[in-house]
Write a protein that holds these residues in place. Structure first.
Motif, PDB file in Angstrom:
ATOM      1  N   TYR A  64       0.855  -1.185   0.000  1.00  0.00           N
ATOM      2  CA  TYR A  64       0.000   0.000   0.000  1.00  0.00           C
ATOM      3  C   TYR A  64       0.889   1.233   0.000  1.00  0.00           C
ATOM      4  O   TYR A  64       1.971   1.221   0.585  1.00  0.00           O
ATOM      5  N   TYR A  65       0.402   2.301  -0.640  1.00  0.00           N
ATOM      6  CA  TYR A  65       1.140   3.565  -0.586  1.00  0.00           C
ATOM      7  C   TYR A  65       0.179   4.734  -0.578  1.00  0.00           C
ATOM      8  O   TYR A  65      -0.968   4.629  -1.002  1.00  0.00           O
ATOM      9  N   GLN A  66       0.697   5.845  -0.066  1.00  0.00           N
ATOM     10  CA  GLN A  66      -0.119   7.033   0.116  1.00  0.00           C
ATOM     11  C   GLN A  66       0.786   8.262   0.019  1.00  0.00           C
ATOM     12  O   GLN A  66       1.839   8.304   0.653  1.00  0.00           O
ATOM     13  N   ASP A 102      -0.812  11.903   2.953  1.00  0.00           N
ATOM     14  CA  ASP A 102      -2.042  11.528   3.661  1.00  0.00           C
ATOM     15  C   ASP A 102      -3.279  11.528   2.766  1.00  0.00           C
ATOM     16  O   ASP A 102      -4.403  11.653   3.245  1.00  0.00           O
ATOM     17  N   VAL A 113      -5.334   6.059  -0.428  1.00  0.00           N
ATOM     18  CA  VAL A 113      -4.442   4.897  -0.366  1.00  0.00           C
ATOM     19  C   VAL A 113      -4.560   4.108  -1.675  1.00  0.00           C
ATOM     20  O   VAL A 113      -5.662   3.830  -2.140  1.00  0.00           O
ATOM     21  N   GLN A 114      -3.417   3.785  -2.250  1.00  0.00           N
ATOM     22  CA  GLN A 114      -3.330   2.953  -3.457  1.00  0.00           C
ATOM     23  C   GLN A 114      -2.722   1.618  -3.055  1.00  0.00           C
ATOM     24  O   GLN A 114      -2.029   1.529  -2.044  1.00  0.00           O
ATOM     25  N   ARG A 115      -2.914   0.592  -3.869  1.00  0.00           N
ATOM     26  CA  ARG A 115      -2.326  -0.701  -3.527  1.00  0.00           C
ATOM     27  C   ARG A 115      -1.760  -1.387  -4.758  1.00  0.00           C
ATOM     28  O   ARG A 115      -2.119  -1.059  -5.890  1.00  0.00           O
ATOM     29  N   ILE A 143       4.634   3.925   2.726  1.00  0.00           N
ATOM     30  CA  ILE A 143       4.465   2.581   2.163  1.00  0.00           C
ATOM     31  C   ILE A 143       4.353   1.585   3.304  1.00  0.00           C
ATOM     32  O   ILE A 143       5.073   1.678   4.300  1.00  0.00           O
ATOM     33  N   TRP A 144       3.472   0.594   3.157  1.00  0.00           N
ATOM     34  CA  TRP A 144       3.371  -0.503   4.107  1.00  0.00           C
ATOM     35  C   TRP A 144       2.865  -1.740   3.375  1.00  0.00           C
ATOM     36  O   TRP A 144       2.431  -1.660   2.232  1.00  0.00           O
ATOM     37  N   TRP A 169       1.110  -7.602   9.149  1.00  0.00           N
ATOM     38  CA  TRP A 169       1.543  -6.324   8.590  1.00  0.00           C
ATOM     39  C   TRP A 169       3.052  -6.158   8.659  1.00  0.00           C
ATOM     40  O   TRP A 169       3.684  -6.620   9.591  1.00  0.00           O
ATOM     41  N   SER A 180       5.277  -2.834   8.694  1.00  0.00           N
ATOM     42  CA  SER A 180       5.491  -1.396   8.692  1.00  0.00           C
ATOM     43  C   SER A 180       6.696  -1.164   9.592  1.00  0.00           C
ATOM     44  O   SER A 180       7.291  -2.113  10.099  1.00  0.00           O
ATOM     45  N   ASN A 195       4.331   3.555   9.162  1.00  0.00           N
ATOM     46  CA  ASN A 195       4.609   3.224   7.780  1.00  0.00           C
ATOM     47  C   ASN A 195       6.024   3.657   7.398  1.00  0.00           C
ATOM     48  O   ASN A 195       6.608   4.541   8.029  1.00  0.00           O
TER      49      ASN A 195
END
Length: 146
Positions: free
Chosen positions: A83-85, A88, A91-93, A120-121, A133, A135, A140
Motif C-alpha cells: 500500500y502507498y499514500q 495523507d 491509499v493505493q495498492r 508505504i506498508w 503487517w 510497517s 509506515n
C-alpha cells in the motif's frame, strides 16, 4: 568555419534541455525492503526520490512470513499486498507476491507523480483469515519525493 546564428544555438540548447528533462522524468528509481537475514534494512535508490520517475519495489517476502500456506501443495493460499499514500491522501495498492487473480501481474512499482511524503506498508493475508503487517514498528515506511 562558419559561425552559427544565435537563434540556431538557442534552439539547439532548448532541444537538449527538453531531451534531458524528458529522460529524467522517465527515469527509474527503486525502494528496497531487505530480509531479516540482511538486517531488515529499507532504503531508496536516492533521497529524495525524483518526482516523475517510477520506483520499482524490491520486497523480500522473508520480511513477512506469517499467514502462509498453499492450496493442493502448489497454489499459494496467501497474498502479499503493498500500500502507498502520498501526503495523507488516498491509499493505493499493488500486488507483491503470492496468489494473484490477475495472470502475470506486473512487477511491484509506484509512479512518483506527486511531490511530498510517500508512505508505504505491506499486508499479508491468507484464505484462512490470517492477516499480518509489515510497517516500521507500527509506523509506515516514509520517503520524500521531490
Amino acid at each position: 568555419m562558419p559561425r552559427q546564428s544565435p537563434r540556431w544555438c538557442l534552439a539547439a540548447a532548448v532541444a537538449v534541455l527538453l531531451a534531458g528533462t524528458a529522460a529524467s522524468s522517465q527515469s527509474s528509481s527503486s525502494i528496497t525492503f531487505q530480509s531479516p537475514a540482511q538486517g531488515w534494512n529499507v532504503f531508496a535508490s536516492s533521497n529524495p526520490l525524483p518526482f516523475g520517475s517510477t520506483a520499482a519495489i524490491h520486497y523480500s517476502v522473508d520480511r513477512l512470513t506469517q499467514c502462509r500456506g498453499n492450496i493442493n501443495g502448489t497454489t499459494p493460499g496467501w497474498t502479499m499486498t503493498g500500500y502507498y499514500q502520498f501526503n495523507d491522501g488516498p491509499v493505493q495498492r499493488f500486488w507483491v507476491a503470492g496468489f494473484s487473480s490477475t495472470p502475470n501481474p506486473p512487477a511491484p512499482s509506484i509512479p512518483l507523480n506527486t511531490r511530498g511524503t510517500l508512505a508505504i506498508w505491506f499486508e499479508n493475508t491468507s484464505r484462512w483469515g490470517c492477516q499480518a503487517w509489515d510497517s516500521n514498528f507500527g509506523n509506515n515506511h516514509v520517503f520524500t519525493v521531490q
